[in-house]
Enzyme design. Structure first.
Site, PDB file in Angstrom:
ATOM      1  N   ARG A  56      50.545 -22.047   1.330  1.00  0.00           N
ATOM      2  CA  ARG A  56      51.285 -22.459   1.852  1.00  0.00           C
ATOM      3  C   ARG A  56      52.444 -22.895   0.184  1.00  0.00           C
ATOM      4  O   ARG A  56      53.423 -21.933  -0.594  1.00  0.00           O
ATOM      5  CB  ARG A  56      52.486 -23.732   2.792  1.00  0.00           C
ATOM      6  CG  ARG A  56      52.450 -23.208   3.941  1.00  0.00           C
ATOM      7  CD  ARG A  56      51.711 -24.392   4.583  1.00  0.00           C
ATOM      8  NE  ARG A  56      50.561 -24.337   4.583  1.00  0.00           N
ATOM      9  CZ  ARG A  56      49.447 -23.872   5.537  1.00  0.00           C
ATOM     10  NH1 ARG A  56      49.905 -23.235   6.550  1.00  0.00           N
ATOM     11  NH2 ARG A  56      48.800 -24.794   4.837  1.00  0.00           N
ATOM     12  N   THR A  57      51.895 -23.674  -0.565  1.00  0.00           N
ATOM     13  CA  THR A  57      52.832 -24.032  -2.242  1.00  0.00           C
ATOM     14  C   THR A  57      52.577 -23.055  -3.502  1.00  0.00           C
ATOM     15  O   THR A  57      53.223 -22.972  -3.594  1.00  0.00           O
ATOM     16  CB  THR A  57      52.137 -25.285  -2.144  1.00  0.00           C
ATOM     17  OG1 THR A  57      51.638 -26.663  -1.549  1.00  0.00           O
ATOM     18  CG2 THR A  57      52.309 -25.812  -4.051  1.00  0.00           C
ATOM     19  N   LYS A  86      33.556 -24.554 -18.547  1.00  0.00           N
ATOM     20  CA  LYS A  86      33.331 -24.439 -19.911  1.00  0.00           C
ATOM     21  C   LYS A  86      33.003 -25.940 -20.179  1.00  0.00           C
ATOM     22  O   LYS A  86      32.785 -26.215 -22.272  1.00  0.00           O
ATOM     23  CB  LYS A  86      33.411 -23.518 -20.690  1.00  0.00           C
ATOM     24  CG  LYS A  86      33.147 -21.798 -19.971  1.00  0.00           C
ATOM     25  CD  LYS A  86      33.643 -21.186 -21.290  1.00  0.00           C
ATOM     26  CE  LYS A  86      33.917 -19.776 -20.785  1.00  0.00           C
ATOM     27  NZ  LYS A  86      34.768 -18.841 -21.549  1.00  0.00           N
ATOM     28  N   ARG A 107      48.605 -28.093  -9.482  1.00  0.00           N
ATOM     29  CA  ARG A 107      47.651 -28.581  -8.622  1.00  0.00           C
ATOM     30  C   ARG A 107      46.263 -29.008  -8.987  1.00  0.00           C
ATOM     31  O   ARG A 107      45.771 -28.193  -9.412  1.00  0.00           O
ATOM     32  CB  ARG A 107      47.234 -27.867  -7.099  1.00  0.00           C
ATOM     33  CG  ARG A 107      46.029 -28.491  -6.068  1.00  0.00           C
ATOM     34  CD  ARG A 107      46.662 -28.610  -4.527  1.00  0.00           C
ATOM     35  NE  ARG A 107      47.652 -27.951  -4.172  1.00  0.00           N
ATOM     36  CZ  ARG A 107      48.082 -27.569  -2.649  1.00  0.00           C
ATOM     37  NH1 ARG A 107      47.143 -27.439  -2.079  1.00  0.00           N
ATOM     38  NH2 ARG A 107      49.582 -28.398  -2.595  1.00  0.00           N
ATOM     39  N   HIS A 135      52.805 -35.423  -4.091  1.00  0.00           N
ATOM     40  CA  HIS A 135      53.564 -33.947  -3.509  1.00  0.00           C
ATOM     41  C   HIS A 135      54.801 -33.898  -3.544  1.00  0.00           C
ATOM     42  O   HIS A 135      55.487 -32.897  -2.430  1.00  0.00           O
ATOM     43  CB  HIS A 135      52.633 -33.856  -2.428  1.00  0.00           C
ATOM     44  CG  HIS A 135      52.725 -31.608  -1.570  1.00  0.00           C
ATOM     45  ND1 HIS A 135      53.335 -31.396  -3.096  1.00  0.00           N
ATOM     46  CD2 HIS A 135      51.869 -31.076  -1.329  1.00  0.00           C
ATOM     47  CE1 HIS A 135      53.116 -30.070  -2.871  1.00  0.00           C
ATOM     48  NE2 HIS A 135      51.949 -29.821  -1.734  1.00  0.00           N
TER      49      HIS A 135
END
Ligand code: NCD
Length: 301
Positions: A56-57, A86, A107, A135
């Site tokens: 969703r986000t 890396k 995120r 959030h």
């Protein structure tokens, strides 16, 4: 109405950066933008940099950007496909991605990652979830949903249940809804209870909070029932011995109330309740688009 003016530097890192005036303006702008497509953000590029899974986000941010005429570059699985593999630091990645885009949506599994990233980001940065931290844009769409469904947020009784310790949507929602004098009941098992320091800080700031292990003590007077799944990626606890929202529980929920969830759901919400008109979680997920359209406009214009 024109874009909401955000204080600069215009990063979105925590729900606590929003006051009521700014929040009200964003909610009002989001309501105006429902169903709109335009080219306001033509020529702008948004980078979605996701080190954790998301449906969703990420997609509602991307849909919001496309609906305003902007463009997207995406590392949707950055922990596997970016130079983090890396050994590149988050800071270096952000410095570089900031040269490719006008805004970064991040995120990350680590609490505070967005704060760190914002310190070096040459462009506005949005916290789309930092571990079990915050959030903030989910909280914006959550309170947008409460206002849209119930008419107002003021004084509403929000019953939060499930995983209140590792959920990041819960602290952000409590912070924003407190601006509207919402009341909270916290229903959980002891292992998944909200951190005592957080409960104390909220109480000290005047927020009304009841803690209980028994949903029946608080359900009759509930306006918003907000179950959360156990955040299995952040805890060894595998089974939510707490509340299951099923038809039996829905019979005890007032007619005026709604059921919300940031989704995804697991065993805490039984699919048998999905057709109940009080179930708002899919409408809530849809609200991510206009809310993020308003936010992108505020940050990029
Ligand atoms: C939430 C999250 O990622 O914190 N999901 C979302 O953004 N809608 C909740 C969750 O994953 O349980």
């Amino acid at each position: 109405m024109s874009a909401v003016a955000m204080p600069r530097p215009a990063h979105v890192l925590t729900a606590s950066q929003f006051d009521r005036e700014l929040t009200d303006s964003l909610l009002q702008r989001a309501a105006e933008l429902e169903g709109i497509r335009d080219n306001l953000l033509a020529g702008k590029i948004m980078a979605t940099l996701f080190y954790e899974p998301s449906t969703r986000t990420r997609l509602s941010f991307e849909s919001a950007m496309v609906r305003r005429g902007g463009e997207i570059i995406s590392a949707e699985d950055a922990s596997q496909t970016s130079s983090a593999v890396k050994g590149e630091t988050l800071e270096d990645t952000i410095r570089v991605v900031g040269c490719y885009a006008d805004l970064i949506v991040l995120r990350h599994p680590t609490v505070g990652a967005s704060q760190r990233a914002a310190l070096v980001s040459p462009v506005p940065l949005i916290n789309a979830g930092d571990g079990s931290g915050e959030h903030p844009t989910q909280a914006l769409l959550d309170i947008y949903t409460i206002k849209r469904e119930l008419g107002s947020i003021d004084g509403k009784h929000i019953v939060l249940c499930g995983d209140l310790r590792f959920s990041r949507t819960v602290p952000s929602l409590v912070t924003l809804a407190s601006l509207y004098n919402a009341r909270f009941s916290l229903v959980s098992t002891p292992e998944l209870a909200m951190a005592p320091e957080m409960v104390e800080a909220l109480r000290n700031s005047g927020t009304h909070i009841v803690e209980t292990a028994d949903i029946n003590e608080v359900i009759r007077d509930c306006d918003v029932l907000y179950p959360t799944r156990v955040q299995e990626e952040r805890t060894d606890i595998r089974y939510n011995a707490g509340v299951v929202v099923d038809n039996a529980l829905m019979q005890r929920l007032p007619e005026r109330a709604i059921v919300m969830s940031p989704l995804p759901r697991r065993d805490e919400i039984a699919p048998e309740i999905d057709n109940d008109p009080r179930v708002a979680y899919f409408r809530q997920a849809a609200n991510g688009v206009p809310v993020r359209m308003a936010l992108l406009e505020a940050l990029l214009t």
